[in-house]
Design a protein around this motif. Structure first.
Motif, PDB file in Angstrom:
ATOM      1  N   GLU A   1      -4.816  12.954   2.237  1.00 11.77           N
ATOM      2  CA  GLU A   1      -3.964  11.771   2.096  1.00 11.77           C
ATOM      3  C   GLU A   1      -4.749  10.569   2.580  1.00 11.77           C
ATOM      4  O   GLU A   1      -5.529  10.667   3.527  1.00 11.77           O
ATOM      5  N   VAL A   2      -4.512   9.427   1.937  1.00  7.80           N
ATOM      6  CA  VAL A   2      -5.158   8.189   2.340  1.00  7.80           C
ATOM      7  C   VAL A   2      -4.306   7.018   1.845  1.00  7.80           C
ATOM      8  O   VAL A   2      -3.667   7.104   0.788  1.00  7.80           O
ATOM      9  N   GLU A   3      -4.266   5.956   2.621  1.00  9.66           N
ATOM     10  CA  GLU A   3      -3.532   4.745   2.230  1.00  9.66           C
ATOM     11  C   GLU A   3      -4.410   3.905   1.308  1.00  9.66           C
ATOM     12  O   GLU A   3      -5.569   3.640   1.623  1.00  9.66           O
ATOM     13  N   MET A  40      -7.761  -0.069   7.332  1.00 13.67           N
ATOM     14  CA  MET A  40      -6.520   0.610   6.973  1.00 13.67           C
ATOM     15  C   MET A  40      -6.842   1.829   6.102  1.00 13.67           C
ATOM     16  O   MET A  40      -6.324   2.923   6.328  1.00 13.67           O
ATOM     17  N   ARG A  66      -6.590  11.640   6.022  1.00 13.80           N
ATOM     18  CA  ARG A  66      -6.240  12.895   6.683  1.00 13.80           C
ATOM     19  C   ARG A  66      -6.530  14.046   5.742  1.00 13.80           C
ATOM     20  O   ARG A  66      -5.922  14.157   4.660  1.00 13.80           O
ATOM     21  N   TRP A 114       0.848  -1.185   0.000  1.00 15.36           N
ATOM     22  CA  TRP A 114       0.000   0.000   0.000  1.00 15.36           C
ATOM     23  C   TRP A 114       0.883   1.234   0.000  1.00 15.36           C
ATOM     24  O   TRP A 114       2.041   1.185   0.406  1.00 15.36           O
ATOM     25  N   THR A 164       0.740   5.882   0.208  1.00 17.14           N
ATOM     26  CA  THR A 164      -0.043   7.059   0.563  1.00 17.14           C
ATOM     27  C   THR A 164      -0.402   7.809  -0.701  1.00 17.14           C
ATOM     28  O   THR A 164       0.461   8.320  -1.403  1.00 17.14           O
ATOM     29  N   ASN A 183      -9.129   4.476   8.255  1.00 15.37           N
ATOM     30  CA  ASN A 183      -8.424   5.120   9.380  1.00 15.37           C
ATOM     31  C   ASN A 183      -7.220   5.939   8.948  1.00 15.37           C
ATOM     32  O   ASN A 183      -6.663   6.693   9.745  1.00 15.37           O
ATOM     33  N   SER A 184      -6.804   5.794   7.698  1.00 11.98           N
ATOM     34  CA  SER A 184      -5.613   6.527   7.250  1.00 11.98           C
ATOM     35  C   SER A 184      -5.942   7.889   6.669  1.00 11.98           C
ATOM     36  O   SER A 184      -5.049   8.693   6.411  1.00 11.98           O
TER      37      SER A 184
END
Length: 186
Positions: free
Chosen positions: A41-43, A177, A183, A29, A31, A180-181
């Protein structure tokens, strides 16, 4: 003594081989950084495609930007989505949390109706930098399809995150994942 040592070495080698095989089978994975005024941003397991659309509402013309990644064959989830809509300034007054929460709840209800689905659960959340939000889970397609997601309002911006999967795979770690990642960077 030598037999015990051989068994231990075999056991350790088997574990190393198994964990290496699992690690090789998983995608790395990364970013994803949205290059936009309303950046975030997200994974994700792979690049996200981007589509922008203007929609006419009672509040005027608003732009919605959708970022999506479709999973491949064998992936736990078949779709990851981030949707960002900027509302006119002052739509969500800072001193009116009830109005914002009601908007978020109605948005989730509309999503459920749009897929002829059902709300399984929801819970309010507040994530630093992401605004006021709700975590939710929907089921659709007679319970075989599952959407887990989050909705937020931050600075008159409405954000939805959704992960689509099947009932059998609905407890996978990749969903969390991704969710929760996230932002917000605006």
């Amino acid at each position: 003594m030598i037999t015990k040592l051989k068994k231990r070495l075999f056991y350790i080698a088997s574990i190393l081989l198994l964990t290496t095989s699992i690690a090789v089978g998983q995608e790395a994975w990364f970013t994803f950084k949205a290059d936009a005024i309303l950046s975030f941003e997200v994974e994700v397991p792979s690049e996200m495609g981007v589509k922008t659309k203007d929609i006419t509402t009672d509040l005027g013309v608003m732009t919605t930007t959708t970022y999506a990644h479709e999973g491949g064959e064998g992936d736990m989830n078949f779709l990851y989505v981030v949707n960002v809509v900027e509302y006119p300034s002052g739509t969500f007054p800072l001193d009116s949390l009830d109005l914002t929460t009601e908007f978020l709840e109605q948005s989730i209800e509309s999503m459920a109706e749009g897929i002829d689905g059902e709300l399984v659960y929801k819970s309010e959340l507040s994530e630093e930098g992401n605004g006021i939000g709700i975590l939710f889970r929907l089921k659709y397609n007679e319970g075989y399809g599952v959407i887990k997601g989050k909705v937020f309002v931050k600075d008159d911006v409405f954000i939805t995150l959704q992960v689509y999967t099947t009932k059998e795979k609905s407890l996978n770690d990749e969903m969390d994942m991704f969710l929760n990642s996230f932002r917000a960077k605006f």
